[in-house]
Design a protein around this motif. Structure first.
Motif, PDB file in Angstrom:
ATOM      1  N   GLY A  91       1.370   2.298   8.203  1.00  0.00           N
ATOM      2  CA  GLY A  91       0.993   3.556   8.835  1.00  0.00           C
ATOM      3  C   GLY A  91       0.481   4.635   7.906  1.00  0.00           C
ATOM      4  O   GLY A  91       0.288   5.765   8.328  1.00  0.00           O
ATOM      5  N   VAL A  92       0.273   4.335   6.613  1.00  0.00           N
ATOM      6  CA  VAL A  92      -0.226   5.340   5.680  1.00  0.00           C
ATOM      7  C   VAL A  92      -1.637   4.960   5.264  1.00  0.00           C
ATOM      8  O   VAL A  92      -1.851   3.925   4.648  1.00  0.00           O
ATOM      9  N   SER A  93      -2.594   5.801   5.611  1.00  0.00           N
ATOM     10  CA  SER A  93      -3.979   5.533   5.247  1.00  0.00           C
ATOM     11  C   SER A  93      -4.256   6.183   3.895  1.00  0.00           C
ATOM     12  O   SER A  93      -4.440   7.392   3.805  1.00  0.00           O
ATOM     13  N   ALA A  94      -4.238   5.372   2.828  1.00  0.00           N
ATOM     14  CA  ALA A  94      -4.452   5.905   1.474  1.00  0.00           C
ATOM     15  C   ALA A  94      -5.251   4.903   0.656  1.00  0.00           C
ATOM     16  O   ALA A  94      -5.218   3.700   0.901  1.00  0.00           O
ATOM     17  N   SER A  95      -5.950   5.423  -0.327  1.00  0.00           N
ATOM     18  CA  SER A  95      -6.781   4.578  -1.187  1.00  0.00           C
ATOM     19  C   SER A  95      -5.949   3.921  -2.278  1.00  0.00           C
ATOM     20  O   SER A  95      -4.788   4.281  -2.503  1.00  0.00           O
ATOM     21  N   ALA A  96      -6.568   2.976  -2.971  1.00  0.00           N
ATOM     22  CA  ALA A  96      -5.905   2.302  -4.087  1.00  0.00           C
ATOM     23  C   ALA A  96      -5.592   3.315  -5.188  1.00  0.00           C
ATOM     24  O   ALA A  96      -4.561   3.219  -5.853  1.00  0.00           O
ATOM     25  N   ARG A  97      -6.469   4.300  -5.363  1.00  0.00           N
ATOM     26  CA  ARG A  97      -6.237   5.338  -6.390  1.00  0.00           C
ATOM     27  C   ARG A  97      -4.997   6.150  -6.048  1.00  0.00           C
ATOM     28  O   ARG A  97      -4.197   6.496  -6.924  1.00  0.00           O
ATOM     29  N   THR A  98      -4.810   6.490  -4.783  1.00  0.00           N
ATOM     30  CA  THR A  98      -3.620   7.223  -4.349  1.00  0.00           C
ATOM     31  C   THR A  98      -2.380   6.386  -4.599  1.00  0.00           C
ATOM     32  O   THR A  98      -1.355   6.900  -5.038  1.00  0.00           O
ATOM     33  N   VAL A  99      -2.467   5.090  -4.330  1.00  0.00           N
ATOM     34  CA  VAL A  99      -1.341   4.184  -4.581  1.00  0.00           C
ATOM     35  C   VAL A  99      -0.969   4.221  -6.060  1.00  0.00           C
ATOM     36  O   VAL A  99       0.207   4.338  -6.419  1.00  0.00           O
ATOM     37  N   ARG A 100      -1.974   4.148  -6.938  1.00  0.00           N
ATOM     38  CA  ARG A 100      -1.698   4.192  -8.382  1.00  0.00           C
ATOM     39  C   ARG A 100      -1.037   5.507  -8.772  1.00  0.00           C
ATOM     40  O   ARG A 100      -0.101   5.529  -9.568  1.00  0.00           O
ATOM     41  N   ARG A 101      -1.513   6.614  -8.195  1.00  0.00           N
ATOM     42  CA  ARG A 101      -0.928   7.919  -8.512  1.00  0.00           C
ATOM     43  C   ARG A 101       0.528   8.003  -8.064  1.00  0.00           C
ATOM     44  O   ARG A 101       1.386   8.481  -8.800  1.00  0.00           O
ATOM     45  N   ARG A 102       0.813   7.524  -6.858  1.00  0.00           N
ATOM     46  CA  ARG A 102       2.187   7.588  -6.335  1.00  0.00           C
ATOM     47  C   ARG A 102       3.131   6.723  -7.177  1.00  0.00           C
ATOM     48  O   ARG A 102       4.258   7.123  -7.466  1.00  0.00           O
ATOM     49  N   LEU A 103       2.675   5.539  -7.565  1.00  0.00           N
ATOM     50  CA  LEU A 103       3.518   4.661  -8.380  1.00  0.00           C
ATOM     51  C   LEU A 103       3.731   5.261  -9.765  1.00  0.00           C
ATOM     52  O   LEU A 103       4.828   5.152 -10.332  1.00  0.00           O
ATOM     53  N   LEU A 104       2.725   5.921 -10.289  1.00  0.00           N
ATOM     54  CA  LEU A 104       2.856   6.577 -11.592  1.00  0.00           C
ATOM     55  C   LEU A 104       3.868   7.718 -11.515  1.00  0.00           C
ATOM     56  O   LEU A 104       4.656   7.917 -12.442  1.00  0.00           O
ATOM     57  N   GLU A 105       3.861   8.459 -10.400  1.00  0.00           N
ATOM     58  CA  GLU A 105       4.850   9.530 -10.190  1.00  0.00           C
ATOM     59  C   GLU A 105       6.268   8.974 -10.205  1.00  0.00           C
ATOM     60  O   GLU A 105       7.196   9.638 -10.647  1.00  0.00           O
ATOM     61  N   ASP A 106       6.445   7.757  -9.700  1.00  0.00           N
ATOM     62  CA  ASP A 106       7.758   7.113  -9.674  1.00  0.00           C
ATOM     63  C   ASP A 106       8.079   6.388 -10.976  1.00  0.00           C
ATOM     64  O   ASP A 106       9.105   5.723 -11.072  1.00  0.00           O
ATOM     65  N   GLY A 107       7.187   6.463 -11.947  1.00  0.00           N
ATOM     66  CA  GLY A 107       7.444   5.833 -13.238  1.00  0.00           C
ATOM     67  C   GLY A 107       7.065   4.367 -13.310  1.00  0.00           C
ATOM     68  O   GLY A 107       7.422   3.678 -14.258  1.00  0.00           O
ATOM     69  N   LEU A 108       6.334   3.890 -12.317  1.00  0.00           N
ATOM     70  CA  LEU A 108       5.900   2.491 -12.321  1.00  0.00           C
ATOM     71  C   LEU A 108       4.459   2.435 -12.833  1.00  0.00           C
ATOM     72  O   LEU A 108       3.547   2.908 -12.177  1.00  0.00           O
ATOM     73  N   VAL A 109       4.290   1.902 -14.029  1.00  0.00           N
ATOM     74  CA  VAL A 109       2.961   1.826 -14.619  1.00  0.00           C
ATOM     75  C   VAL A 109       2.414   0.419 -14.484  1.00  0.00           C
ATOM     76  O   VAL A 109       3.165  -0.539 -14.349  1.00  0.00           O
ATOM     77  N   SER A 110       1.079   0.304 -14.539  1.00  0.00           N
ATOM     78  CA  SER A 110       0.464  -1.005 -14.356  1.00  0.00           C
ATOM     79  C   SER A 110       0.656  -1.869 -15.591  1.00  0.00           C
ATOM     80  O   SER A 110       0.714  -1.379 -16.713  1.00  0.00           O
ATOM     81  N   ARG A 111       0.752  -3.132 -15.361  1.00  0.00           N
ATOM     82  CA  ARG A 111       0.905  -4.111 -16.433  1.00  0.00           C
ATOM     83  C   ARG A 111      -0.020  -5.278 -16.143  1.00  0.00           C
ATOM     84  O   ARG A 111      -0.354  -5.550 -14.997  1.00  0.00           O
ATOM     85  N   ARG A 112      -0.385  -5.974 -17.177  1.00  0.00           N
ATOM     86  CA  ARG A 112      -1.172  -7.183 -17.014  1.00  0.00           C
ATOM     87  C   ARG A 112      -0.419  -8.294 -17.720  1.00  0.00           C
ATOM     88  O   ARG A 112       0.022  -8.127 -18.853  1.00  0.00           O
ATOM     89  N   ALA A 113      -0.273  -9.430 -17.076  1.00  0.00           N
ATOM     90  CA  ALA A 113       0.461 -10.541 -17.662  1.00  0.00           C
ATOM     91  C   ALA A 113      -0.247 -11.018 -18.923  1.00  0.00           C
ATOM     92  O   ALA A 113      -1.472 -11.074 -18.986  1.00  0.00           O
ATOM     93  N   ALA A 114       0.545 -11.348 -19.952  1.00  0.00           N
ATOM     94  CA  ALA A 114      -0.023 -11.842 -21.202  1.00  0.00           C
ATOM     95  C   ALA A 114      -0.626 -13.223 -20.975  1.00  0.00           C
ATOM     96  O   ALA A 114      -0.072 -14.050 -20.246  1.00  0.00           O
ATOM     97  N   LYS A 115      -1.760 -13.462 -21.605  1.00  0.00           N
ATOM     98  CA  LYS A 115      -2.394 -14.769 -21.469  1.00  0.00           C
ATOM     99  C   LYS A 115      -1.690 -15.745 -22.395  1.00  0.00           C
ATOM    100  O   LYS A 115      -1.549 -15.480 -23.589  1.00  0.00           O
TER     101      LYS A 115
END
Length: 141
Positions: A91-115
């Motif tokens: 029920g929340v209409s938000a962009s991927a950028r908004t999702v990244r901002r909200r997760l960053l506010e909660d202290g969840l940063v993006s990670r990429r798995a090591a190859k």
């Protein structure tokens, strides 16, 4: 310029005690423009408290932000676009950028798995044979 509550209180106290703006500026507790703005705002509003700044309303509530965090923690490998899609289903209409901002506010940063190299059964067996064969060797060998 941001001034602390004590500085604003001191400026207003001096103003109430009959000091002019020029006299208060001479004390050098704040820049001239700041002192005059604080006095003007005090005369208009009768308070030294700073008004809450206006801005665009948030797309999501605190509850919806917590929901997004739970969705993300369920699948740590999900992309922000996938999370935005799941969040939209809730029920929340938000962009991927908004999702990244909200997760960053909660202290969840993006990670990429090591190859890492993928080891087949043959690679594992060949490595073991090599280790057993040359395990006793020294640096000179």
């Amino acid at each position: 310029m941001v001034t602390c509550k004590e500085t604003r209180a001191a400026i207003i106290a001096l103003h109430k005690n009959g000091f002019t703006g020029k006299d208060i500026v001479a004390t050098k507790i704040a820049p001239k423009s700041t002192i005059y703005r604080i006095i003007k705002n005090f005369k208009e509003r009768g308070s030294i408290l700073v008004k809450k700044a206006s801005g665009r309303p948030r797309k999501s509530s605190k509850h919806q932000d917590r929901l997004l965090k739970r969705i993300q923690l369920r699948d740590r490998s999900a992309t922000s676009a996938e999370l935005a899609q799941e969040w939209q289903e809730e029920g929340v209409s938000a962009s991927a950028r908004t999702v990244r901002r909200r997760l960053l506010e909660d202290g969840l940063v993006s990670r990429r798995a090591a190859k890492k190299p993928l080891l087949s059964k043959k690679n594992i067996r060949d490595r073991l044979i090599f280790c057993k064969k040359y395990g006793e060797w020294t640096a000179e060998d």
